[in-house]
Design an enzyme around this catalytic site. Structure first.
Site, short mmCIF file in Angstrom:
data_model
loop_
_atom_site.label_atom_id
_atom_site.label_comp_id
_atom_site.label_asym_id
_atom_site.label_seq_id
_atom_site.Cartn_x
_atom_site.Cartn_y
_atom_site.Cartn_z
N GLU A 49 -5.22 -5.10 10.74
CA GLU A 49 -4.16 -4.11 10.94
C GLU A 49 -4.42 -3.37 12.25
OE1 GLU A 49 -2.21 -2.78 7.06
OE2 GLU A 49 -4.04 -1.65 7.21
N GLU A 106 -6.69 4.56 8.10
CA GLU A 106 -6.47 5.99 7.80
C GLU A 106 -7.71 6.61 7.16
OE1 GLU A 106 -2.70 5.49 5.77
OE2 GLU A 106 -1.82 4.89 7.69
N ASN A 128 0.87 -1.18 0.00
CA ASN A 128 0.00 0.00 0.00
C ASN A 128 0.90 1.22 0.00
OD1 ASN A 128 -1.78 2.06 0.58
ND2 ASN A 128 -2.30 1.33 2.64
N TRP A 129 0.98 1.89 -1.14
CA TRP A 129 1.89 3.04 -1.25
C TRP A 129 1.34 4.29 -0.56
CZ3 TRP A 129 4.53 3.41 -6.77
CH2 TRP A 129 5.35 2.29 -6.95
N LYS A 130 0.06 4.26 -0.18
CA LYS A 130 -0.59 5.43 0.44
C LYS A 130 -0.38 6.65 -0.46
CE LYS A 130 -0.06 3.16 4.83
NZ LYS A 130 0.06 3.25 6.27
N HIS A 162 -9.46 1.09 5.16
CA HIS A 162 -8.16 1.26 5.82
C HIS A 162 -8.34 2.20 7.01
CE1 HIS A 162 -4.05 2.46 6.64
NE2 HIS A 162 -3.68 1.36 6.00
N SER A 172 3.54 -2.38 10.30
CA SER A 172 4.99 -2.48 10.53
C SER A 172 5.58 -3.83 10.13
CB SER A 172 5.32 -2.14 11.99
OG SER A 172 5.02 -0.78 12.25
N GLY A 178 2.79 2.02 10.77
CA GLY A 178 3.78 3.08 10.63
C GLY A 178 4.55 3.40 11.90
#
Ligand code: PGA
Length: 245
Positions: free
Chosen positions: A163, A95, A8-10, A93, A208, A169
């Site tokens: 997650e 976020e 996932n490159w975000k 997700h 992570s 992160g």
């Protein structure tokens, strides 16, 4: 069941970053991976990425709108992702849940939109640190599965990603025992909700995952792959995680 390692490159990546995908593709062609490999770049790169990887790496979006088209400025329909060359889309997700206020019901609607467009939905769940400290992690994941995984989910149209929010992160991960226990719990919930076919539904761990811990995590029972953020941006690191399967 073939494990899935998803990157996932975000909100990272310009056209120049496609060189990482090209490098990854070359490595995978030289030595095929045991896992299926998925990269979810920003929307702006999906079509170009599809042209570069030519099917060697699956591509996905990081979100989609529930509707197929209409007056939704700034949003992306699942059909658009499919048209650009995606076969997967991440929905729910943390976020998005936390900075865009996405509810379980909204996430379920996005998963259904993914299926309507012919995409596989990667539905994310996970507890916050406060919820874990309060001993509520298993209940939180149960509520999120009940609310965000539509009853028509199957192993063929859905992947579940666990997650823990506090592990994303941060360089911190749950212990191996904690991951194994949560994945066993999630498997039980999915089978209870969707039937025996859900034994084949892939459950990814995310938060992570790095080249150094990937082997330990990926070999835990009921861990069928990983959702990788930061470590998916560099092809060398991501490849080491893929090779850990
Ligand atoms: P991370 O992100 O690997 O950088 O912790 C994982 C994710 O958010 O999917």
């Amino acid at each position: 069941m073939r494990p899935l390692v998803a990157g996932n490159w975000k909100m990272n990546g310009l056209a120049a970053s496609l060189k990482e995908l090209n490098a990854l593709k070359a490595q995978l062609e030289a030595g095929p991976a045991a896992a299926e490999v998925l990269v979810c770049p920003p929307f702006t790169l999906i079509a170009q990425a599809a042209w570069h990887v030519k099917g060697a790496i699956a591509l996905g979006g990081q979100d989609c709108h529930a509707k197929p088209s209409g007056a939704h400025t700034g949003d992306i329909a699942a059909e658009m992702l499919k048209d650009a060359g995606a076969t997967y889309v991440i929905v729910g997700h943390s976020e998005r849940r936390h900075s865009h206020g996405e509810t379980d019901a909204a996430v379920a609607a996005k998963a259904e939109a993914a299926w309507r467009a012919g995409l596989t939905a990667v539905i994310c769940i996970g507890e916050t640190e406060d919820q874990r400290c309060a001993g509520d992690a298993h209940d939180v994941c149960r509520y999120q599965i009940d609310g965000s995984v539509p009853a028509a989910a199957t192993w063929a149209n859905t992947v579940l990603a666990y997650e823990p929010v506090w592990a994303i992160g941060t360089g911190r991960t749950p212990t191996s025992d904690e991951i194994a226990q949560m994945h066993a719990h999630i498997r039980q919930l999915l089978v209870g909700r969707l039937g025996a076919g859900a034994r084949e539904l892939r459950i990814l761990y995310g938060g992570s995952v790095k080249p150094d811990n990937a082997r330990d995590i990926l070999h835990l029972p009921e861990v069928n792959g990983a959702l990788v953020g930061g470590a998916s941006l560099k092809s060398d690191d991501f490849l080491r995680i893929i090779r850990a399967v």
